[in-house]
Motif scaffolding. Structure first.
Motif, PDB file in Angstrom:
ATOM      1  N   LYS A   7       0.835  -1.205   0.000  1.00 41.26           N
ATOM      2  CA  LYS A   7       0.000   0.000   0.000  1.00 41.26           C
ATOM      3  C   LYS A   7       0.869   1.254   0.000  1.00 41.26           C
ATOM      4  O   LYS A   7       0.572   2.217  -0.710  1.00 41.26           O
ATOM      5  N   ASP A   8       1.941   1.251   0.789  1.00 43.19           N
ATOM      6  CA  ASP A   8       2.863   2.393   0.821  1.00 43.19           C
ATOM      7  C   ASP A   8       3.485   2.621  -0.555  1.00 43.19           C
ATOM      8  O   ASP A   8       3.484   3.741  -1.077  1.00 43.19           O
ATOM      9  N   PHE A   9       4.019   1.573  -1.130  1.00 43.27           N
ATOM     10  CA  PHE A   9       4.698   1.701  -2.428  1.00 43.27           C
ATOM     11  C   PHE A   9       3.716   2.156  -3.505  1.00 43.27           C
ATOM     12  O   PHE A   9       4.029   3.040  -4.309  1.00 43.27           O
ATOM     13  N   ASP A  10       2.528   1.565  -3.501  1.00 41.57           N
ATOM     14  CA  ASP A  10       1.535   1.934  -4.514  1.00 41.57           C
ATOM     15  C   ASP A  10       1.081   3.385  -4.340  1.00 41.57           C
ATOM     16  O   ASP A  10       0.945   4.122  -5.322  1.00 41.57           O
ATOM     17  N   GLY A  11       0.841   3.780  -3.089  1.00 36.80           N
ATOM     18  CA  GLY A  11       0.400   5.149  -2.828  1.00 36.80           C
ATOM     19  C   GLY A  11       1.451   6.173  -3.217  1.00 36.80           C
ATOM     20  O   GLY A  11       1.127   7.226  -3.789  1.00 36.80           O
ATOM     21  N   LEU A  12       2.694   5.876  -2.930  1.00 36.98           N
ATOM     22  CA  LEU A  12       3.788   6.780  -3.303  1.00 36.98           C
ATOM     23  C   LEU A  12       3.949   6.869  -4.812  1.00 36.98           C
ATOM     24  O   LEU A  12       4.210   7.949  -5.363  1.00 36.98           O
ATOM     25  N   LYS A  13       3.767   5.756  -5.500  1.00 34.22           N
ATOM     26  CA  LYS A  13       3.895   5.748  -6.954  1.00 34.22           C
ATOM     27  C   LYS A  13       2.755   6.528  -7.616  1.00 34.22           C
ATOM     28  O   LYS A  13       2.976   7.236  -8.603  1.00 34.22           O
ATOM     29  N   VAL A  14       1.553   6.435  -7.064  1.00 35.01           N
ATOM     30  CA  VAL A  14       0.406   7.147  -7.643  1.00 35.01           C
ATOM     31  C   VAL A  14       0.615   8.651  -7.580  1.00 35.01           C
ATOM     32  O   VAL A  14       0.485   9.357  -8.594  1.00 35.01           O
ATOM     33  N   ILE A  15       0.944   9.182  -6.414  1.00 36.22           N
ATOM     34  CA  ILE A  15       1.124  10.642  -6.315  1.00 36.22           C
ATOM     35  C   ILE A  15       2.397  11.070  -7.030  1.00 36.22           C
ATOM     36  O   ILE A  15       2.470  12.170  -7.605  1.00 36.22           O
ATOM     37  N   GLY A  16       3.394  10.214  -7.065  1.00 35.16           N
ATOM     38  CA  GLY A  16       4.604  10.546  -7.820  1.00 35.16           C
ATOM     39  C   GLY A  16       4.317  10.700  -9.295  1.00 35.16           C
ATOM     40  O   GLY A  16       4.800  11.636  -9.946  1.00 35.16           O
ATOM     41  N   GLU A  17       3.513   9.792  -9.839  1.00 34.28           N
ATOM     42  CA  GLU A  17       3.156   9.864 -11.250  1.00 34.28           C
ATOM     43  C   GLU A  17       2.347  11.134 -11.544  1.00 34.28           C
ATOM     44  O   GLU A  17       2.546  11.776 -12.574  1.00 34.28           O
ATOM     45  N   ILE A  18       1.457  11.508 -10.635  1.00 30.98           N
ATOM     46  CA  ILE A  18       0.653  12.723 -10.813  1.00 30.98           C
ATOM     47  C   ILE A  18       1.550  13.961 -10.841  1.00 30.98           C
ATOM     48  O   ILE A  18       1.443  14.807 -11.738  1.00 30.98           O
ATOM     49  N   CYS A  19       2.442  14.059  -9.866  1.00 29.86           N
ATOM     50  CA  CYS A  19       3.328  15.228  -9.809  1.00 29.86           C
ATOM     51  C   CYS A  19       4.261  15.277 -11.011  1.00 29.86           C
ATOM     52  O   CYS A  19       4.524  16.353 -11.561  1.00 29.86           O
ATOM     53  N   GLY A  20       4.768  14.124 -11.436  1.00 30.05           N
ATOM     54  CA  GLY A  20       5.627  14.082 -12.607  1.00 30.05           C
ATOM     55  C   GLY A  20       4.899  14.508 -13.868  1.00 30.05           C
ATOM     56  O   GLY A  20       5.454  15.219 -14.714  1.00 30.05           O
ATOM     57  N   ALA A  21       3.637  14.089 -14.002  1.00 31.21           N
ATOM     58  CA  ALA A  21       2.850  14.465 -15.173  1.00 31.21           C
ATOM     59  C   ALA A  21       2.576  15.965 -15.197  1.00 31.21           C
ATOM     60  O   ALA A  21       2.626  16.606 -16.258  1.00 31.21           O
ATOM     61  N   ILE A  22       2.282  16.539 -14.036  1.00 27.39           N
ATOM     62  CA  ILE A  22       2.044  17.984 -13.969  1.00 27.39           C
ATOM     63  C   ILE A  22       3.318  18.746 -14.315  1.00 27.39           C
ATOM     64  O   ILE A  22       3.295  19.706 -15.096  1.00 27.39           O
ATOM     65  N   ARG A  23       4.444  18.313 -13.758  1.00 23.44           N
ATOM     66  CA  ARG A  23       5.738  18.949 -14.072  1.00 23.44           C
ATOM     67  C   ARG A  23       5.992  18.928 -15.579  1.00 23.44           C
ATOM     68  O   ARG A  23       6.319  19.963 -16.176  1.00 23.44           O
ATOM     69  N   ASP A  24       5.815  17.774 -16.192  1.00 26.16           N
ATOM     70  CA  ASP A  24       6.095  17.642 -17.621  1.00 26.16           C
ATOM     71  C   ASP A  24       5.158  18.499 -18.464  1.00 26.16           C
ATOM     72  O   ASP A  24       5.574  19.091 -19.470  1.00 26.16           O
ATOM     73  N   GLU A  25       3.890  18.569 -18.084  1.00 27.55           N
ATOM     74  CA  GLU A  25       2.932  19.379 -18.843  1.00 27.55           C
ATOM     75  C   GLU A  25       3.276  20.869 -18.732  1.00 27.55           C
ATOM     76  O   GLU A  25       3.178  21.607 -19.715  1.00 27.55           O
ATOM     77  N   LEU A  26       3.700  21.303 -17.554  1.00 24.60           N
ATOM     78  CA  LEU A  26       4.067  22.717 -17.386  1.00 24.60           C
ATOM     79  C   LEU A  26       5.326  23.051 -18.176  1.00 24.60           C
ATOM     80  O   LEU A  26       5.422  24.129 -18.767  1.00 24.60           O
ATOM     81  N   VAL A  27       6.293  22.132 -18.204  1.00 21.61           N
ATOM     82  CA  VAL A  27       7.489  22.358 -19.017  1.00 21.61           C
ATOM     83  C   VAL A  27       7.093  22.462 -20.492  1.00 21.61           C
ATOM     84  O   VAL A  27       7.536  23.372 -21.206  1.00 21.61           O
ATOM     85  N   HIS A  28       6.252  21.547 -20.957  1.00 20.14           N
ATOM     86  CA  HIS A  28       5.804  21.544 -22.355  1.00 20.14           C
ATOM     87  C   HIS A  28       5.046  22.832 -22.692  1.00 20.14           C
ATOM     88  O   HIS A  28       5.149  23.342 -23.820  1.00 20.14           O
ATOM     89  N   SER A  29       4.302  23.362 -21.727  1.00 25.01           N
ATOM     90  CA  SER A  29       3.467  24.546 -21.970  1.00 25.01           C
ATOM     91  C   SER A  29       4.222  25.857 -21.817  1.00 25.01           C
ATOM     92  O   SER A  29       3.668  26.923 -22.117  1.00 25.01           O
ATOM     93  N   THR A  30       5.443  25.806 -21.332  1.00 28.68           N
ATOM     94  CA  THR A  30       6.212  27.034 -21.100  1.00 28.68           C
ATOM     95  C   THR A  30       6.772  27.562 -22.404  1.00 28.68           C
ATOM     96  O   THR A  30       7.705  27.004 -22.969  1.00 28.68           O
TER      97      THR A  30
END
Length: 247
Positions: A7-30
């Motif tokens: 549960k810990d590993f899965d939960g950390l991976k889920v929010i990590g993927e969300i934050c990584g996707a937001i970071r990448d989208e903001l870089v692409h949109s800059t």
């Protein structure tokens, strides 16, 4: 945090993927002409769609979903509607968030379009410093080895590191033990890394200054003359090797 269960590993991976996707989208949109507030609004929409929360806004009442810093702003820059990004700017986008009680933190510096050669260099060296430190991120190793590896990379390129901003533990809150993961070697910092430990490792490479100061807005960290680039991921340390959750 020390991750112990699936549960810990899965939960950390889920929010990590969300934050990584937001970071990448903001870089692409800059792009030249966009404002930092417009970029931040994209992040807000993505957090909402993912059912996640912005950590700086939720934990510290920061005036933005993300931290967006430009040029001599090193970290914690406030998104503003009048802050227009220009060709050649050095931009840092830092995204941290939470979902279901788990947190992740990630950031990257990059040059918009064509900029000064030194700006691209410090961005490249920040990534190289992260990779060097990651090789030392093993259970049973000393925490100080990460900072030593990062600083050695900086010195190899005739650069240095910011010493009064550091990486940190993360996982169940945005900032937790270990309190500091330095970007340089501190001999007394002999804490042993543990299996399952979750850290935000974030080398900050500077052209020559080694300290930042806080601006009058109470949030943004600045330098007097130096440019600084950051490269940050959330990492789970395991005996099988580090797991980067924010890729």
């Amino acid at each position: 945090m020390v991750a112990k269960t699936k549960k810990d590993f899965d939960g950390l991976k889920v929010i990590g993927e969300i934050c990584g996707a937001i970071r990448d989208e903001l870089v692409h949109s800059t792009k030249p002409g966009i404002t930092t507030k417009e970029l931040d609004e994209i992040a807000g929409e993505m957090f909402e769609k993912a059912g996640a929360q912005s950590a700086p806004k939720g934990e510290y009442d920061f005036p933005g979903y993300t931290c967006i810093s430009i040029n001599k702003e090193v970290a914690h820059g406030i998104p503003k509607r009048k802050r227009i990004i220009q060709e050649g700017d050095l931009v840092n986008i830092d995204v941290s968030g939470s979902k279901n009680g788990y947190f992740a933190d990630t950031g990257i510096s990059f040059v918009v379009g064509n900029g000064e050669r030194i700006l691209q260099q410090i961005c490249d060296v920040a990534k190289e410093a992260f990779d060097a430190g990651l090789k030392k991120a093993k259970p049973g190793s000393k925490k100080s080895a990460l900072g030593k590896a990062a600083h050695n990379v900086a010195k190899k390129h005739g650069l240095t590191v910011i010493k009064n901003l550091t990486g940190h533990g993360v996982g169940r809150s945005i900032h937790e033990a270990p309190k500091h993961i330095f970007n340089y070697f501190a001999r007394w910092d002999d804490e042993i890394l543990k299996d399952g430990m979750v850290i935000a490792f974030e080398p900050m490479i500077s052209t020559f200054e080694e300290e930042v100061f806080q601006s009058e807005d109470g949030w943004t960290f600045l330098t007097d003359e130096s440019f600084v680039a950051q490269y940050e991921h959330t990492v789970i340390l395991t005996k099988e090797g580090p797991i980067i959750t924010t890729l």
